[in-house]
Motif scaffolding. Structure first.
Motif, PDB file in Angstrom:
ATOM      1  N   ALA A   1     -26.527  35.109 -16.505  1.00  0.00           N
ATOM      2  CA  ALA A   1     -26.830  34.773 -15.030  1.00  0.00           C
ATOM      3  C   ALA A   1     -26.981  33.480 -14.601  1.00  0.00           C
ATOM      4  O   ALA A   1     -27.350  32.639 -15.508  1.00  0.00           O
ATOM      5  CB  ALA A   1     -27.798  35.895 -14.668  1.00  0.00           C
ATOM      6  N   THR A   2     -26.985  33.321 -13.460  1.00  0.00           N
ATOM      7  CA  THR A   2     -27.469  32.092 -12.864  1.00  0.00           C
ATOM      8  C   THR A   2     -28.934  32.422 -12.306  1.00  0.00           C
ATOM      9  O   THR A   2     -29.328  33.280 -12.260  1.00  0.00           O
ATOM     10  CB  THR A   2     -26.683  31.606 -11.855  1.00  0.00           C
ATOM     11  N   ASP A   3     -29.788  31.359 -12.103  1.00  0.00           N
ATOM     12  CA  ASP A   3     -31.106  31.450 -11.587  1.00  0.00           C
ATOM     13  C   ASP A   3     -31.222  32.405 -10.224  1.00  0.00           C
ATOM     14  O   ASP A   3     -32.178  33.381 -10.325  1.00  0.00           O
ATOM     15  CB  ASP A   3     -31.600  30.000 -11.038  1.00  0.00           C
ATOM     16  N   VAL A   4     -30.605  32.067  -9.415  1.00  0.00           N
ATOM     17  CA  VAL A   4     -30.381  32.845  -7.957  1.00  0.00           C
ATOM     18  C   VAL A   4     -30.185  34.220  -8.288  1.00  0.00           C
ATOM     19  O   VAL A   4     -30.851  35.038  -7.917  1.00  0.00           O
ATOM     20  CB  VAL A   4     -29.537  32.408  -6.910  1.00  0.00           C
ATOM     21  N   ALA A   5     -29.271  34.613  -9.227  1.00  0.00           N
ATOM     22  CA  ALA A   5     -28.750  35.964  -9.489  1.00  0.00           C
ATOM     23  C   ALA A   5     -29.752  36.911 -10.089  1.00  0.00           C
ATOM     24  O   ALA A   5     -29.887  38.124  -9.839  1.00  0.00           O
ATOM     25  CB  ALA A   5     -27.563  35.890 -10.325  1.00  0.00           C
ATOM     26  N   ALA A   6     -30.693  35.908 -10.727  1.00  0.00           N
ATOM     27  CA  ALA A   6     -31.665  36.715 -11.645  1.00  0.00           C
ATOM     28  C   ALA A   6     -32.775  37.058 -10.739  1.00  0.00           C
ATOM     29  O   ALA A   6     -33.957  37.624 -11.538  1.00  0.00           O
ATOM     30  CB  ALA A   6     -32.104  36.229 -12.873  1.00  0.00           C
ATOM     31  N   ARG A   7     -33.142  36.204  -9.730  1.00  0.00           N
ATOM     32  CA  ARG A   7     -34.403  36.355  -9.175  1.00  0.00           C
ATOM     33  C   ARG A   7     -34.883  37.935  -8.604  1.00  0.00           C
ATOM     34  O   ARG A   7     -33.898  38.755  -8.238  1.00  0.00           O
ATOM     35  CB  ARG A   7     -34.379  35.706  -7.488  1.00  0.00           C
ATOM     36  N   GLY A   8     -36.063  38.241  -8.917  1.00  0.00           N
ATOM     37  CA  GLY A   8     -36.307  39.627  -8.628  1.00  0.00           C
ATOM     38  C   GLY A   8     -36.075  40.656  -9.674  1.00  0.00           C
ATOM     39  O   GLY A   8     -36.385  41.760  -9.571  1.00  0.00           O
ATOM     40  N   LEU A   9     -35.351  40.200 -10.692  1.00  0.00           N
ATOM     41  CA  LEU A   9     -34.896  41.276 -11.661  1.00  0.00           C
ATOM     42  C   LEU A   9     -35.994  41.629 -12.396  1.00  0.00           C
ATOM     43  O   LEU A   9     -36.647  40.768 -13.069  1.00  0.00           O
ATOM     44  CB  LEU A   9     -33.790  40.393 -12.672  1.00  0.00           C
ATOM     45  N   ASP A  10     -36.263  42.914 -12.432  1.00  0.00           N
ATOM     46  CA  ASP A  10     -37.166  43.461 -13.279  1.00  0.00           C
ATOM     47  C   ASP A  10     -36.876  44.674 -14.249  1.00  0.00           C
ATOM     48  O   ASP A  10     -36.756  45.752 -13.894  1.00  0.00           O
ATOM     49  CB  ASP A  10     -38.445  43.908 -12.352  1.00  0.00           C
ATOM     50  N   VAL A  11     -36.521  44.177 -15.463  1.00  0.00           N
ATOM     51  CA  VAL A  11     -36.166  45.274 -16.341  1.00  0.00           C
ATOM     52  C   VAL A  11     -36.905  45.217 -17.871  1.00  0.00           C
ATOM     53  O   VAL A  11     -36.946  44.459 -18.201  1.00  0.00           O
ATOM     54  CB  VAL A  11     -34.769  45.111 -16.531  1.00  0.00           C
ATOM     55  N   ASP A  12     -37.603  46.214 -17.820  1.00  0.00           N
ATOM     56  CA  ASP A  12     -38.621  46.081 -18.982  1.00  0.00           C
ATOM     57  C   ASP A  12     -37.829  46.153 -20.215  1.00  0.00           C
ATOM     58  O   ASP A  12     -38.337  45.438 -21.432  1.00  0.00           O
ATOM     59  CB  ASP A  12     -39.456  47.463 -18.992  1.00  0.00           C
TER      60      ASP A  12
END
Length: 578
Positions: free
Chosen positions: A314-325
């Motif tokens: 991923a790039t930084d923007v694509a991973a923003r808000g990504l919350d996977v335990d």
């Protein structure tokens, strides 16, 4: 009197709502350059500073190394360069040759679509001849250390009479290194009518005095950043050159006991390129970037959550808000451009009280950035060593042991196979240990369980994969050991096929084998010679490829580029030697 502009306190989470580069007033050509390098949203210092510099204001920027300040001053300069003027228009003073070279590279990247821009690094230790020749031909931007700039001024070989922009980068560092007098002498040699940007991590009295004497009503921009990282996350780094990164990542994946992982890269193009390489090595990997539609992004994230996918590139923007335990590891394949992004990236792991791990690849030139991250986060990052073949083999043996232990727990199936083994032993007079070893060979397939010291870490075209005891995909071959003997397909007619990727796309034989094997269902025995030319490659494949296979291969992509596979009519099919 100095006016002040306090940039809002910005964290990785907050930056999701910041403006885009296209809203800052930069030229279209510069925006194209930014798209090429994959920058998607400006950092806090960039968002606050770029509009001021484009307005013509002098600026004092208070920002640590690693906040993205190079782009903050370089982008406005490139946007306003007059390429018809051959004498230097911009001068950037840097404390060290390493920083000067980094700044030069940044200017060249941003100016990739501005025709005719010339940038020159000027520093001690480099011969004067190269610098003098470039200055005679015409240079738009000069980036140099104060000492060598002073030398050129004294020799009369650097003409600053038409200078429009002057940048003091890491001004406090230049003063600490004893360049204060040189800096003031250089400033005095520049035209009165110019724009000045001064960047410094601190504001000692001497810098205040320089600001007062040489800047006109400067706007002060101070950036506060959130730099806390989770105590549950261990942070390590690996010194590695760029060409070694894929090999290093592959070895790390072998020895790290990870569940879900995010691998961060800097550009959109690299997400798919790296995901492709990982898939060729047998991992379930997918790419997401700012260009991926929301529906596809949601499907990919859901696959990561449900363990159908193990690695997200991923790039930084694509991973923003990504919350996977499930994310146990974050790998910074490319270091971020600022410390805020680093904090945001590693915040994807170590959540909900779980432990996490962050591993960063650091090239020799990025040592400064590593130091900036440690300083900003107030946490040391431990250096790790590249896993050796012995480390990989030890891990494989442990996993093999675990698989046997897990199988032994299934008493009912073990009982049935015990009877089969007893029958074989009775009728073939073979020791049980030999039968067990033979069964392991059958289960393992053609790929060896253990690597030899000479083995190259290359992608296998055929992958034996199985689910481990924890439900995560374990690769029984893991790292390929190069191509095996192809004599088994003696007599198979091979023909040359052309694909539209080559050296310019930095394609490697292992990428070609992995992509074609994946898409066309080919085995490694189906491949002959591979020759890579600047703009295309020739691959020997079975002369009689089925229609379905050919259609699949025609639409295969390598590094995001359609390969357009088709028979190469320049050579006749040959038969493989027995």
């Amino acid at each position: 009197m100095t006016s002040q502009h306090q940039a809002p306190e910005t964290t990785g989470e907050d930056r999701e709502a910041t403006t885009t580069f296209s809203e800052l007033g930069l030229s279209d050509a510069v925006l194209k350059g930014l798209k090429d390098v994959g920058y998607e949203t400006p950092s806090a210092i960039q968002a606050a500073t770029i509009p001021l510099l484009l307005e013509g204001r002098d600026v004092v920027g208070l920002a640590q190394t690693g906040t993205g300040k190079t782009a903050a001053f370089a982008l406005p300069i490139v946007s306003r360069l007059d390429v018809s003027q051959k004498t230097p228009q911009a001068l950037v003073l840097s404390p060290t040759r390493e920083l000067a070279l980094q700044v030069c590279e940044a200017f060249e990247s941003y100016a990739a679509h501005v025709r005719g821009v010339h940038v020159l690094p000027v520093y001690g230790g480099q011969g004067y001849g190269v610098q003098l020749s470039a200055l005679r031909r015409g240079v738009h931007v000069v980036v140099g250390t104060p000492g060598r700039i002073m030398d050129h001024l004294e020799k009369g070989t650097l003409d600053l009479s038409q200078l429009k922009y002057l940048v003091l980068d890491e001004a406090d560092e230049m003063l600490k290194m004893g360049f204060a007098e040189d800096v003031e002498t250089i400033l005095a040699e520049t035209p009165a009518e110019k724009q000045v940007a001064l960047f410094s991590a601190t504001m000692p009295a001497q810098i205040r005095r320089i600001s007062k004497n040489y800047l006109r009503d400067p706007q002060e921009v101070a950036v506060k950043t959130k730099t806390t990282t989770s105590a549950n996350t261990t942070q390590r780094y690996l010194m590695v050159s760029y060409p070694q990164k894929v090999d290093a990542l592959t070895r790390i994946l072998e020895v790290e006991n990870f569940d879900g992982m995010i691998v961060f890269v800097r550009t959109k193009n690299e997400t798919e390129t790296l995901a492709e390489k990982l898939r060729a090595r047998g991992y379930t990997a997918a790419a997401i970037s700012g260009d991926v539609p929301q529906a596809q992004r949601e499907r990919t994230v859901e696959q990561l959550k449900s363990a159908k996918l193990d690695i997200l590139v991923a790039t930084d923007v694509a991973a923003r808000g990504l919350d996977v335990d499930r994310i146990s590891h974050v790998v910074n394949y490319d270091l971020p451009i600022d410390t805020e992004s680093y904090v945001h990236r590693i915040g994807r792991t170590g959540r909900a009280g779980r432990s996490g791990a962050a591993i960063s690849f650091v090239t020799p030139r990025e040592r400064r950035m590593l130091g900036a991250i440690e300083k900003a986060t107030r946490q040391p990052i431990t250096q790790m060593q590249l896993p050796t073949v012995e480390d990989i083999n030890a891990t494989r043996l442990t996993r093999f042991d675990d698989a046997i232990t897990a199988a032994l727990e299934d008493g009912e199936r073990i009982s049935k196979f015990r009877d089969i083994i007893a029958h074989y032993v009775e009728h073939h007079d073979v020791p049980e240990a030999d039968v067990a070893a033979a069964l392991a060979v059958v289960a393992q397939g053609d790929e060896p369980l253990l690597l030899s010291p000479d083995d190259v870490l290359a992608p296998p075209a055929e992958r034996g994969e199985r689910r481990g005891t924890e439900g995560r995909r374990e690769r029984t071959d893991a790292l390929g050991a190069g191509r095996r003997d192809r004599g088994r397909r003696s007599g198979t007619a091979l023909a040359p096929y052309r694909i539209e990727v080559g050296k310019r796309q930095r394609v490697e034989p292992r990428q070609i084998v992995g992509a074609l094997a994946n898409e066309g269902g080919l085995s490694r025995d189906d491949f002959g010679a591979i020759k890579i030319f600047p703009d295309f490659s020739i691959v020997e494949l079975p002369a009689e490829l089925g229609g379905d296979t050919l259609r699949k291969l025609e639409s295969t992509r390598i590094g995001g580029r359609l390969i357009e596979l088709k028979p190469d009519r320049g050579r006749k099919p040959r038969r493989r030697e027995a």
